[in-house]
Structure formats: C-alpha cells, structure tokens
Write an enzyme that holds these catalytic residues in place. Structure first.
Site, PDB file in Angstrom:
ATOM      1  N   SER A 174       4.412  19.830  -2.929  1.00  0.00           N
ATOM      2  CA  SER A 174       3.880  18.479  -2.719  1.00  0.00           C
ATOM      3  C   SER A 174       2.782  18.232  -3.730  1.00  0.00           C
ATOM      4  O   SER A 174       2.200  19.170  -4.287  1.00  0.00           O
ATOM      5  CB  SER A 174       3.282  18.398  -1.309  1.00  0.00           C
ATOM      6  OG  SER A 174       2.564  17.191  -1.142  1.00  0.00           O
TER       7      SER A 174
ATOM      8  N   TYR B  54      -2.497  21.661   5.541  1.00  0.00           N
ATOM      9  CA  TYR B  54      -1.286  21.279   4.788  1.00  0.00           C
ATOM     10  C   TYR B  54      -1.496  21.591   3.305  1.00  0.00           C
ATOM     11  O   TYR B  54      -0.633  22.162   2.648  1.00  0.00           O
ATOM     12  CB  TYR B  54      -0.986  19.795   5.005  1.00  0.00           C
ATOM     13  CG  TYR B  54       0.293  19.317   4.348  1.00  0.00           C
ATOM     14  CD1 TYR B  54       1.534  19.786   4.759  1.00  0.00           C
ATOM     15  CD2 TYR B  54       0.260  18.384   3.311  1.00  0.00           C
ATOM     16  CE1 TYR B  54       2.711  19.345   4.159  1.00  0.00           C
ATOM     17  CE2 TYR B  54       1.432  17.934   2.708  1.00  0.00           C
ATOM     18  CZ  TYR B  54       2.643  18.416   3.135  1.00  0.00           C
ATOM     19  OH  TYR B  54       3.818  17.980   2.540  1.00  0.00           O
TER      20      TYR B  54
HETATM   21  P1  NDP Z   1      11.416  15.048   7.143  1.00  0.00           P
HETATM   22  O1  NDP Z   1      10.543  15.177   8.360  1.00  0.00           O
HETATM   23  O2  NDP Z   1      12.292  13.858   7.011  1.00  0.00           O
HETATM   24  O3  NDP Z   1      12.329  16.350   7.007  1.00  0.00           O
HETATM   25  C1  NDP Z   1      11.878  17.619   7.365  1.00  0.00           C
HETATM   26  C2  NDP Z   1      13.072  18.517   7.510  1.00  0.00           C
HETATM   27  O4  NDP Z   1      12.609  19.827   7.860  1.00  0.00           O
HETATM   28  C3  NDP Z   1      14.010  18.059   8.615  1.00  0.00           C
HETATM   29  O5  NDP Z   1      15.329  18.224   8.192  1.00  0.00           O
HETATM   30  C4  NDP Z   1      13.708  19.014   9.744  1.00  0.00           C
HETATM   31  O6  NDP Z   1      14.873  19.232  10.527  1.00  0.00           O
HETATM   32  C5  NDP Z   1      13.348  20.262   8.974  1.00  0.00           C
HETATM   33  N1  NDP Z   1      12.595  21.188   9.789  1.00  0.00           N
HETATM   34  C6  NDP Z   1      11.413  20.984  10.408  1.00  0.00           C
HETATM   35  N2  NDP Z   1      11.067  22.072  11.107  1.00  0.00           N
HETATM   36  C7  NDP Z   1      12.064  22.979  10.927  1.00  0.00           C
HETATM   37  C8  NDP Z   1      12.297  24.286  11.391  1.00  0.00           C
HETATM   38  N3  NDP Z   1      11.412  24.929  12.181  1.00  0.00           N
HETATM   39  N4  NDP Z   1      13.440  24.911  11.031  1.00  0.00           N
HETATM   40  C9  NDP Z   1      14.339  24.278  10.243  1.00  0.00           C
HETATM   41  N5  NDP Z   1      14.162  23.063   9.748  1.00  0.00           N
HETATM   42  C10 NDP Z   1      13.038  22.414  10.101  1.00  0.00           C
HETATM   43  O7  NDP Z   1      10.418  15.150   5.918  1.00  0.00           O
HETATM   44  P2  NDP Z   1      10.620  15.170   4.323  1.00  0.00           P
HETATM   45  O8  NDP Z   1      12.022  15.069   3.953  1.00  0.00           O
HETATM   46  O9  NDP Z   1       9.652  14.210   3.792  1.00  0.00           O
HETATM   47  O10 NDP Z   1      10.054  16.623   4.000  1.00  0.00           O
HETATM   48  C11 NDP Z   1      10.778  17.613   3.295  1.00  0.00           C
HETATM   49  C12 NDP Z   1       9.798  18.437   2.474  1.00  0.00           C
HETATM   50  O11 NDP Z   1       9.178  17.582   1.521  1.00  0.00           O
HETATM   51  C13 NDP Z   1       8.665  19.089   3.270  1.00  0.00           C
HETATM   52  O12 NDP Z   1       8.463  20.397   2.803  1.00  0.00           O
HETATM   53  C14 NDP Z   1       7.466  18.217   2.932  1.00  0.00           C
HETATM   54  O13 NDP Z   1       6.257  18.926   3.038  1.00  0.00           O
HETATM   55  C15 NDP Z   1       7.793  17.825   1.513  1.00  0.00           C
HETATM   56  N6  NDP Z   1       7.084  16.637   1.044  1.00  0.00           N
HETATM   57  C16 NDP Z   1       7.305  15.413   1.613  1.00  0.00           C
HETATM   58  C17 NDP Z   1       6.566  14.317   1.179  1.00  0.00           C
HETATM   59  C18 NDP Z   1       6.706  12.970   1.806  1.00  0.00           C
HETATM   60  O14 NDP Z   1       5.884  12.074   1.487  1.00  0.00           O
HETATM   61  N7  NDP Z   1       7.690  12.720   2.660  1.00  0.00           N
HETATM   62  C19 NDP Z   1       5.591  14.431   0.094  1.00  0.00           C
HETATM   63  C20 NDP Z   1       5.469  15.753  -0.435  1.00  0.00           C
HETATM   64  C21 NDP Z   1       6.193  16.799   0.025  1.00  0.00           C
HETATM   65  P3  NDP Z   1      14.940  19.565  12.086  1.00  0.00           P
HETATM   66  O15 NDP Z   1      13.821  18.832  12.757  1.00  0.00           O
HETATM   67  O16 NDP Z   1      16.303  19.071  12.456  1.00  0.00           O
HETATM   68  O17 NDP Z   1      14.825  21.047  12.187  1.00  0.00           O
END
Ligand code: NDP
Length: 253
Positions: free
Chosen positions: A149, A162
């Site tokens: 990020s 974070y």
């Molecule tokens: P979302 O919340 O849309 O997606 C997060 C994903 O992680 C979901 O598919 C969720 O699936 C999965 N997840 C969460 N907990 C678990 C777990 N314990 N085991 C397996 N899967 C898990 O967020 P984003 O797509 O935005 O985030 C994806 C990545 O991008 C993250 O690492 C985030 O830190 C990073 N990021 C995002 C930014 C933003 O502005 N959105 C900016 C910078 C970085 P499920 O709940 O079904 O398990």
C-alpha cells in the site's frame, strides 16, 4: 510486447472482492488458470462461474489465509488440481484504522496475522513451486506479487498498525527478492493508493466519518487499475523484473 500467460497457473489470495477479484479476472484474461482463495465461498463460486463463462479455468479454494496449515493446503491443492504454480498474488488484507491510544488490540492481531503472517505463509508455501516454475515452467520465471500500500511507504497519524504491517511487507519482499532473483523468481511490490473496494467498510463505526471525509472529494482508483498493474508486472519477458509499482489516484496527495 507482453508475454501471454497461456499454460501457466496463478493463485490469488483475497479473490472474493476488490483488487483480488479484479486481478483474478485479468490474469485469466491473459490465459492463466487461476486458483481463487478467500473465506467467502459464495463469492468465489460466482467469480469462478464468470471466469469459466469467459472461457477461462478457475479453482475455488475456501481458506483463511491467517491459518498457516490452510494456506499450505491451498497451495498443495492448486498444484494437485491445476498441475503447477507460476504466479502468486498475495493480496488478502484488512485495514483497521484509528488512534493507538485505546485501540482494541484484537484489531492489531487481525492485521498482523493476515497482512504480515498470512502473506509470509503464502510466500513460504508457494516458493518451492515458483522455483520449480522458474526452472522448467512455460515462461522460465516464477512471479510473487505482494500487495502492499501507499501506507507501506508513508506513515500517517491514525494508521499506525496498518502502516506497520505494510512496511513489514516491503521489508520482507525486498529480502526475499534478493534471496531468489538469481533463480528467476521475481518478487514485486504493488502499492495502491485509495481504491474503491470493501476494505474501509470493516472499520468501527466511529472511525468511518473521518475515513469517508478523507476521500470525499477524490476520484478513487478502481480495482481494475491495480489488476492491470499486476498483469503488467507478471507478463514482462524473463529478463525484466519490475520490483515496485506505486499507483495513486491522480488527486491523492
Ligand atoms: P477488500 O476488502 O475488497 O478485499 C479483501 C480481500 O481479502 C477479500 O477477498 C477478503 O475475502 C480477503 N480476506 C480478508 N480476510 C481474509 C482471511 N482471513 N483469509 C483469506 N482472505 C481474507 O479490499 P481490497 O481489495 O481493497 O484489498 C486488497 C489488498 O489491497 C489488501 O491487502 C489491502 O491492504 C490492499 N490495499 C487496498 C487499498 C484500497 O484503498 N482499497 C489501498 C492500498 C492497499 P473474504 O472476506 O471472503 O475472506
């Protein structure tokens, strides 16, 4: 000219929404068979259906990435059912913001267990297969993309833990890059700015107003913007390793 991913297998963690979902679709569009890993099976099933309808191959794996044995089993199942593993996108993450003082430390454990340890378990379990892909795979490389990020580069008041988890991703990734790059496993850090996904919605209600205010006047990125950056990284020719990609919304300071 981008290389095709035909004949390769990719695994994406956090594929049930946001960046992971868009990335899985885009890698499949480039020809990879894709293992979809997350906890919400209904979402993964729907995504696998869409990828299949478009002519791709997807394998649904319901797993908690914070659980080391579940991650190991997910990687093993991918190799058993899809035959190999060339590309891994360690994307699953959670962002729980707020001041350090009086923070519920359970939130810290959730972030560290998933963003740091879960990502490390993913890399650890996948590495032997990525090294094998580099040795005798269709493209002669293995690719490990770590989704960090902008918070992994710049710390902010209110994001301390974070920030700490995403800085850890950068340190781990750079050390691992040095360890494996001469064996043609490419480790890349992708660092999104604000993307319009479900990520912020997991915060406590009292945190939401300040979070929403921060991005109210900004056109945020869409998940596809990051997915295309990931696809760019993993479709480079064998001689080229993109080590780090920082993608911000144009209006983000
Ligand atoms: P979302 O919340 O849309 O997606 C997060 C994903 O992680 C979901 O598919 C969720 O699936 C999965 N997840 C969460 N907990 C678990 C777990 N314990 N085991 C397996 N899967 C898990 O967020 P984003 O797509 O935005 O985030 C994806 C990545 O991008 C993250 O690492 C985030 O830190 C990073 N990021 C995002 C930014 C933003 O502005 N959105 C900016 C910078 C970085 P499920 O709940 O079904 O398990």
């Amino acid at each position: 000219m981008a290389d095709t991913l035909n004949g390769t297998v990719a695994l994406v963690t956090g594929a049930s929404s946001g960046i992971g979902e868009a990335t899985a679709v885009d890698l499949a569009r480039h020809g990879a068979a894709v293992a979809l890993v997350a906890r919400r099976r209904d979402r993964l099933d729907a995504l696998a259906g869409r990828i299949g309808d478009a002519g791709g191959t997807a394998l649904v794996i319901e797993a908690d990435v914070a659980d080391e044995s579940a991650v190991g089993a997910a990687v093993a199942r991918t190799v058993a059912e899809l035959g190999r593993l060339d590309t891994v996108v360690a994307n699953a993450g959670v962002m729980l913001l707020g001041p350090v003082a009086d923070a519920p430390t359970e939130e810290w454990r959730r972030m560290v267990n998933l963003n740091v340890l879960g990502l490390m378990y993913t890399a650890h379990a996948a590495l032997p297969h990525l090294l094998a892909a580099a040795e005798d795979g269709p493209r002669g490389v293995g690719d490990l993309v770590l989704v960090s990020s902008v918070a992994g580069r710049v710390a902010r008041n209110g994001s301390g833990v974070y920030n700490a988890t995403k800085h850890a991703v950068g340190a781990f990734g750079e050390a691992l890059r040095q360890e494996v790059t001469q064996r043609h496993v490419r480790v890349a850090l992708v660092e999104p700015g604000a993307v319009d996904t479900e990520l912020a919605g997991h915060n406590r209600p009292e945190i939401m107003p300040s979070l929403e205010a921060r991005f109210a006047d900004m056109e945020r990125l869409e998940a596809i913007d990051i997915a295309e950056a990931v696809s760019f990284v993993v479709t480079r020719p064998r001689r080229t390793a993109i080590n780090e990609v920082l993608v911000r919304p144009t209006e983000q300071q």
